[in-house]
Design a protein around this motif. Sequence first.
Motif, PDB file in Angstrom:
ATOM      1  N   GLN A  92      27.729  40.410  48.402  1.00 17.70           N
ATOM      2  CA  GLN A  92      28.143  39.045  48.092  1.00 17.70           C
ATOM      3  C   GLN A  92      29.462  39.045  47.321  1.00 17.70           C
ATOM      4  OE1 GLN A  92      24.678  36.236  47.263  1.00 17.70           O
ATOM      5  NE2 GLN A  92      23.833  38.158  46.511  1.00 17.70           N
ATOM      6  N   LEU A  93      30.212  37.965  47.497  1.00 21.70           N
ATOM      7  CA  LEU A  93      31.540  37.842  46.901  1.00 21.70           C
ATOM      8  C   LEU A  93      31.565  36.676  45.924  1.00 21.70           C
ATOM      9  CD1 LEU A  93      33.603  38.303  50.195  1.00 21.70           C
ATOM     10  CD2 LEU A  93      33.044  40.047  48.489  1.00 21.70           C
ATOM     11  N   PHE A  94      32.277  36.871  44.824  1.00 24.52           N
ATOM     12  CA  PHE A  94      32.306  35.888  43.742  1.00 24.52           C
ATOM     13  C   PHE A  94      33.728  35.810  43.205  1.00 24.52           C
ATOM     14  CE2 PHE A  94      31.145  34.957  39.113  1.00 24.52           C
ATOM     15  CZ  PHE A  94      30.847  33.625  39.347  1.00 24.52           C
ATOM     16  N   THR A  95      34.240  34.593  43.028  1.00 23.40           N
ATOM     17  CA  THR A  95      35.620  34.455  42.572  1.00 23.40           C
ATOM     18  C   THR A  95      35.787  33.196  41.728  1.00 23.40           C
ATOM     19  OG1 THR A  95      37.942  34.523  43.290  1.00 23.40           O
ATOM     20  CG2 THR A  95      36.430  33.183  44.616  1.00 23.40           C
TER      21      THR A  95
ATOM     22  N   VAL B 188      20.873  46.879  42.057  1.00 22.60           N
ATOM     23  CA  VAL B 188      21.966  45.913  42.235  1.00 22.60           C
ATOM     24  C   VAL B 188      23.188  46.430  41.487  1.00 22.60           C
ATOM     25  CG1 VAL B 188      22.725  43.527  41.937  1.00 22.60           C
ATOM     26  CG2 VAL B 188      20.285  44.027  42.300  1.00 22.60           C
ATOM     27  N   VAL B 189      24.334  46.429  42.153  1.00 24.38           N
ATOM     28  CA  VAL B 189      25.591  46.839  41.516  1.00 24.38           C
ATOM     29  C   VAL B 189      26.528  45.636  41.473  1.00 24.38           C
ATOM     30  CG1 VAL B 189      27.559  48.411  41.571  1.00 24.38           C
ATOM     31  CG2 VAL B 189      25.320  49.194  42.377  1.00 24.38           C
ATOM     32  N   ILE B 190      26.980  45.286  40.277  1.00 21.31           N
ATOM     33  CA  ILE B 190      27.903  44.165  40.079  1.00 21.31           C
ATOM     34  C   ILE B 190      29.242  44.726  39.612  1.00 21.31           C
ATOM     35  CG2 ILE B 190      28.356  42.039  38.803  1.00 21.31           C
ATOM     36  CD1 ILE B 190      25.325  41.712  38.462  1.00 21.31           C
ATOM     37  N   ILE B 191      30.269  44.549  40.434  1.00 18.66           N
ATOM     38  CA  ILE B 191      31.599  45.087  40.115  1.00 18.66           C
ATOM     39  C   ILE B 191      32.487  43.939  39.657  1.00 18.66           C
ATOM     40  CG2 ILE B 191      33.580  46.383  40.949  1.00 18.66           C
ATOM     41  CD1 ILE B 191      30.538  46.595  43.047  1.00 18.66           C
ATOM     42  N   ASP B 192      32.730  43.867  38.368  1.00 22.92           N
ATOM     43  CA  ASP B 192      33.529  42.789  37.789  1.00 22.92           C
ATOM     44  C   ASP B 192      35.003  43.201  37.718  1.00 22.92           C
ATOM     45  OD1 ASP B 192      34.132  40.372  36.649  1.00 22.92           O
ATOM     46  OD2 ASP B 192      33.003  40.688  34.801  1.00 22.92           O
ATOM     47  N   ASN B 193      35.861  42.213  37.562  1.00 23.88           N
ATOM     48  CA  ASN B 193      37.302  42.376  37.314  1.00 23.88           C
ATOM     49  C   ASN B 193      38.121  42.835  38.516  1.00 23.88           C
ATOM     50  OD1 ASN B 193      36.799  41.552  34.739  1.00 23.88           O
ATOM     51  ND2 ASN B 193      37.360  43.455  33.726  1.00 23.88           N
TER      52      ASN B 193
ATOM     53  N   TYR C 196      30.716  41.756  44.494  1.00 25.21           N
ATOM     54  CA  TYR C 196      32.116  42.035  44.164  1.00 25.21           C
ATOM     55  C   TYR C 196      32.787  40.766  43.644  1.00 25.21           C
ATOM     56  CZ  TYR C 196      32.003  46.313  47.105  1.00 25.21           C
ATOM     57  OH  TYR C 196      31.722  47.541  47.655  1.00 25.21           O
ATOM     58  N   THR C 197      33.560  40.891  42.582  1.00 22.76           N
ATOM     59  CA  THR C 197      34.516  39.828  42.272  1.00 22.76           C
ATOM     60  C   THR C 197      35.766  40.094  43.099  1.00 22.76           C
ATOM     61  OG1 THR C 197      35.275  41.146  40.375  1.00 22.76           O
ATOM     62  CG2 THR C 197      33.712  39.362  39.928  1.00 22.76           C
ATOM     63  N   LEU C 198      36.415  39.041  43.554  1.00 29.52           N
ATOM     64  CA  LEU C 198      37.633  39.228  44.335  1.00 29.52           C
ATOM     65  C   LEU C 198      38.674  38.203  43.918  1.00 29.52           C
ATOM     66  CD1 LEU C 198      37.396  37.901  47.990  1.00 29.52           C
ATOM     67  CD2 LEU C 198      35.795  37.225  46.240  1.00 29.52           C
ATOM     68  N   PRO C 199      39.960  38.500  44.148  1.00 24.22           N
ATOM     69  CA  PRO C 199      41.022  37.585  43.730  1.00 24.22           C
ATOM     70  C   PRO C 199      40.888  36.222  44.401  1.00 24.22           C
ATOM     71  CG  PRO C 199      41.926  39.749  44.239  1.00 24.22           C
ATOM     72  CD  PRO C 199      40.500  39.759  44.702  1.00 24.22           C
ATOM     73  N   LEU C 200      41.099  35.178  43.622  1.00 28.08           N
ATOM     74  CA  LEU C 200      41.014  33.816  44.142  1.00 28.08           C
ATOM     75  C   LEU C 200      42.041  33.572  45.241  1.00 28.08           C
ATOM     76  CD1 LEU C 200      39.616  31.052  43.774  1.00 28.08           C
ATOM     77  CD2 LEU C 200      41.319  30.518  42.020  1.00 28.08           C
TER      78      LEU C 200
END
Length: 439
Positions: A59-62, A210-215, A251-255
């Motif tokens: 999943q992707l989060f921004t 669950v792996v959450i990759i921030d920044n 994953y966080t990803l650039p807006l």
Amino acid sequence: MELHLPRFFKACNPAKTLDMGNPEDHPYYIDFSAVRGGKIIEALGRTITRLSPDEPTCQLFTGHIGCGKSTELLRLKADLEKQQFHVVYFESSQDLDMVDVDVSDILLSIARSVCESLEAISIQLKPSYFSKLFNEIKDFLQTPIEFSTEAEFSVGIAKVTARSKDSPQQRQLLRQHLEPRTQSILNAINEEILQSAIQQLKWLGKKGLVVIIDNLDRVDNRSMASGRSQPEYLFIDRGTQLRRLNCHVVYTLPLSLMFSNEYETLKNRVGGGVAPKILPMVPIQLRDGSDYPEGMALLRQLLLARAFPMVDPQQRLTLIPLVFDSPETLDRMCRISGGHVRNLLGLLYNCLQQEDPPFSRSCLERVIKGYRDDLTLAVEEEEWKLLSQVVQQQSVKGEQEYQTLLRSMFVYEYQDEQGRWFGINPALAETDKFRSLAL
């Protein structure tokens, strides 16, 4: 009731991320989901716990930098842990040079973080592929890496990633060796780390990993030799590999990628056809320009909770005179922030740097003037025209406008029942230049 100043000073630090796994941080947290257009974090969690608990998800989060993503991701971590998932959360910027990132760097960072987290609960992994791989590269990196029975695997990876982050030359040498082996590295992570980890975690009664990759949203937007931006290269050109980890990943990803011409490719390659979740600003007004009392009420609570974390929300309102000289001063601070959480706390912190509470209106106006003047200096002539168009159309079109307006925090994104809309940073709306354009 008295205001405990040392605790208040500490709580107002805009750089501090609330960790919902820490009980001491709970009283400071304000749930904005009711005014942000939906339960975004709940949707991420539900996908893992209800829709696909036994099959890997990606999943992707921004959202804007500073809008509260890290706090929300740590809330997701805490919620998943309550449901017996083992969650590995880490800030990729601790391992990576965000100006220069490749997929192999991200994969190594994930491997290190997962192993380190497992070692903390006495699960020791000894992946044979990585032992062999690092023995091959340690000579030209001149980094001693031992994989004896006493050594922890994560320490070995950390030595490599630290040396790579600090030295561009060694980073390039490492990549020359690792990039052709990316698929093998991915296979080894899946087979020797994740598969073994999930099996042992389930023996301990956990439901999964669950792996959450921030920044990763902070990856620099520089152009690469191919002409692609670095975010496009990582998440679009190489996105299929990022999706292939055999565990739940966020994953966080650039807006900026939300405005890319290849947005649909991104959605399909990394998100598996599911759109990234966007964390918008907290709205202070509706798209028609009218006040939004619900958003303002929660922003008031955000500030007052920093002063009185253990007090009932309704009672906090009676304590406004201990923090601000009037309710109007409190509302002025909330409105000028545009609902950007970190900027709001930054305004509060700047007031603290000038005087003790209760803050006077004149103190706040001095802080706002400094903030507005700094922001105005960055706006070029053509950008004022773009700002005027955004206010009229309430939309941002294409990646170039994103880079100009949203990345610079000239424009904020909001969500309501009709969808996404954009509004000017309230500080810029108060400038003489913008007012002259609006006439």
